[in-house]
Design a protein around this motif. Structure first.
Motif: not given
Lengths: 224, 343
Positions: B114-130
């Protein structure tokens, strides 16, 4: 898997609470710019015993519970409602207006309703994020499209991913462009696919007591 | 006779394996202090189904959150979902999105997630990946969000606010909104697991969190998005009443709102942040494992300094599991409270 008697009573209680909080109630009808409420057909006057009337009022206090739960997750109001409802039921059992096994099932439905309203309104914690599951409004879809287009212009997001996000928005927006006839065709098609089983198809394990309890709740809420 | 505990939700860590190595990861089997080792491993399919059946038979619970590790690494996940659907249990999946390709999203939605909880840590690729310690993580999670949305699933975006990414909050909420997230979780970094090893680098200051809440409040109104602060924020540090559009909660351990956590071997804990094992479900009824007597130490503990506070019993000093993991005791001040009180 058949719906067991106890689950049925809980589902009934939760459904009643949900209908009530969705403003499908009478006779305290309010309207606003955003909410159209059909005027209810007036029910017969309340002529039952005081305990019966008191019991009915407990089923009409879900708004109050929702409000209190929003500011105080541990509110004792929940217990007050459950115990008050039980007391009123016990009076009806004592005066032979309702059989004890039926009263137990009515209580079970009420407790499930109270729990549902409380749980849906308490401050959100880690893993049970509450939000409106209803379809996004056209306004929201337009605004999402605008923001998505602005993000697309920055060139940071993978084009294939953007394409899917845009396709999802277009798909949702197309729903608003359907005529009433087209919508009906869509619903008919879903019906044909068996997505909505008929009442006869639902396997219910209902005892006479559960049926009596259900009828009791319906009569109570329609002021019979 | 043991009564069935009424649970709002049960957290089930289906695996300890993961595709990412997030700096902020709170999984209790990561970054343990020397000499401490959390039990490792997972049951096979039959054992896992027996475990789930026992948990559901012995509790009154209608919502299960499948998490990990990365739950999509379990090859038998469809079988677990079939079982939960048969038991009429609502399912949420917490995933990093890496394995949530379109076909997988479709099958999971059809299986009743019913629901997926997904991380979105930044609008910037490099920050999320880091922060994820995984190149390609940002692209994968955006694709996952698009896949779920395209097939009419529901996504909540989780933003873990660390010292490194907290300034990205507004643009990240905006990105989540554009990708169809129905809500955003603002989780201030809560040290535990591997996160404990990165405490100094990641723990935001109280002032940073206060500013971020102002941003979140504004964004919630602008986008009409529910935003919930899932990790407790102590009212003595930040006046949460200033943010009427945000949701706040406190530790619910020991109550019906508790998030008892079942690990892949059947060990039951008070919550997913806590290292305390109440017992193994195969060794006794669920009701006994979470009984008042067993939970008492956990429920009653909170910092001495909070005993005189008028909201101390409610706030409980924030997250005591973080206090336990980082400072060795449930009664210590947890890191964010220490930071705020200048300790």
């Amino acid at each position: 898997m058949p719906i067991h008697r106890r689950n049925f009573m809980k589902l009934l209680g939760v459904s009643v609470a949900s209908l009530y909080l969705a403003r499908c109630r009478s006779p305290f009808v309010t309207t606003s710019c955003y909410l159209v409420v059909l005027s209810p057909t007036p029910g017969p006057p309340l002529t039952n015993s005081p305990a019966h009337q008191r019991l009915r009022l407990y089923w009409l206090r879900f708004d109050e519970l929702a409000q209190k739960s929003r500011t105080d997750a541990e509110t004792s109001f929940r217990e007050e409602l459950v115990s008050g409802h039980r007391l009123a039921l016990d009076e009806l059992v004592a005066s032979l207006e309702v059989a004890a096994p039926v009263a137990d099932l009515v209580q079970e439905a009420y407790e499930a309703a109270v729990f549902h309203v409380w749980r849906s309104n308490i401050p959100a914690t880690c893993y049970d994020m509450s939000f409106n599951y209803s379809f996004s409004s056209a306004d929201v879809l337009v605004k999402q499209t605008t923001v998505l287009n602005q993000i697309a212009e920055t060139g940071t997001v993978d084009p294939a991913t953007l394409e899917k996000a845009q396709a999802a928005l277009e798909h949702d927006m197309a729903f608003y462009a359907l005529t009433d006839e087209e919508l009906q065709v869509l619903y008919d098609k879903l019906g044909e696919q068996g997505r909505y089983p008929s009442f006869e198809d639902v396997s219910l394990e209902l005892t006479p007591e559960a049926q009596a309890a259900t009828q009791f709740i319906v009569d109570l809420l329609t002021a019979k | 006779m043991t009564t069935k505990p009424h649970l709002q939700s049960l957290i089930f860590e289906v695996t300890q394996r993961c595709t990412h190595a997030c700096l902020h990861c709170y999984n209790v089997w990561q970054g343990e202090p020397p000499g401490e080792r959390y039990p490792r491993g997972e049951l096979d399919t039959a054992g896992t189904l027996r475990l789930l059946a026992k948990a559901l038979d012995e509790s009154d619970c209608h919502h299960v959150t499948l998490t990990g590790g990365e739950p999509l690494l379990r090859a038998d996940l469809p079988l677990l979902l079939d079982f939960l659907r048969e038991r009429r249990v609502r399912v949420t999946i917490i995933s990093n999105g890496r394995l949530l390709e379109e076909d997988r999203a479709v099958s999971l939605i059809e299986a009743g997630v019913g629901l997926f909880e997904l991380p979105l840590l930044s609008h910037r690729r490099e920050m999320h990946d880091r922060l994820s310690a995984a190149p390609g993580a940002w692209d994968a999670v955006l694709a996952a969000m698009a896949n779920v949305r395209l097939h009419h699933g529901q996504v909540v975006a989780a933003f873990v606010a660390t010292r490194l990414n907290i300034a990205d909050l507004y643009e990240t909420i905006r990105l989540a909104y554009a990708f169809g997230a129905r809500a955003v979780m603002f989780n201030r970094f809560n040290p535990g697991g591997r996160g404990r090893l990165h405490l100094a680098e990641l723990l935001p200051s109280v002032e940073q969190v206060r500013e971020a809440l102002t941003v979140a409040e504004r964004a919630s109104v602008e986008f009409g998005l529910p935003i919930s602060c899932s990790i407790p924020i102590q009212p003595c540090l930040i006046d949460t009443k200033q943010f009427p559009h945000l949701g706040f909660g406190y530790c619910a351990a020991g109550t019906e709102r508790a998030y008892y956590t079942l690990d892949p071997l059947g060990n039951v804990r008070p919550c997913n942040h806590s290292t305390t094992i109440l017992g193994n479900l195969f060794e006794g009824p669920f009701g006994d494992l979470v009984s008042t007597e067993r939970m008492d130490d956990f429920v009653r503990a909170y910092p001495e300094v909070c005993r005189t506070c008028e909201v101390g019993a409610t706030c409980q000093g924030g997250c005591k599991a973080a206090a336990q993991v980082c400072h060795g005791s449930l009664e210590e001040m947890e890191p964010f409270l220490r930071e705020g009180r200048g300790r």
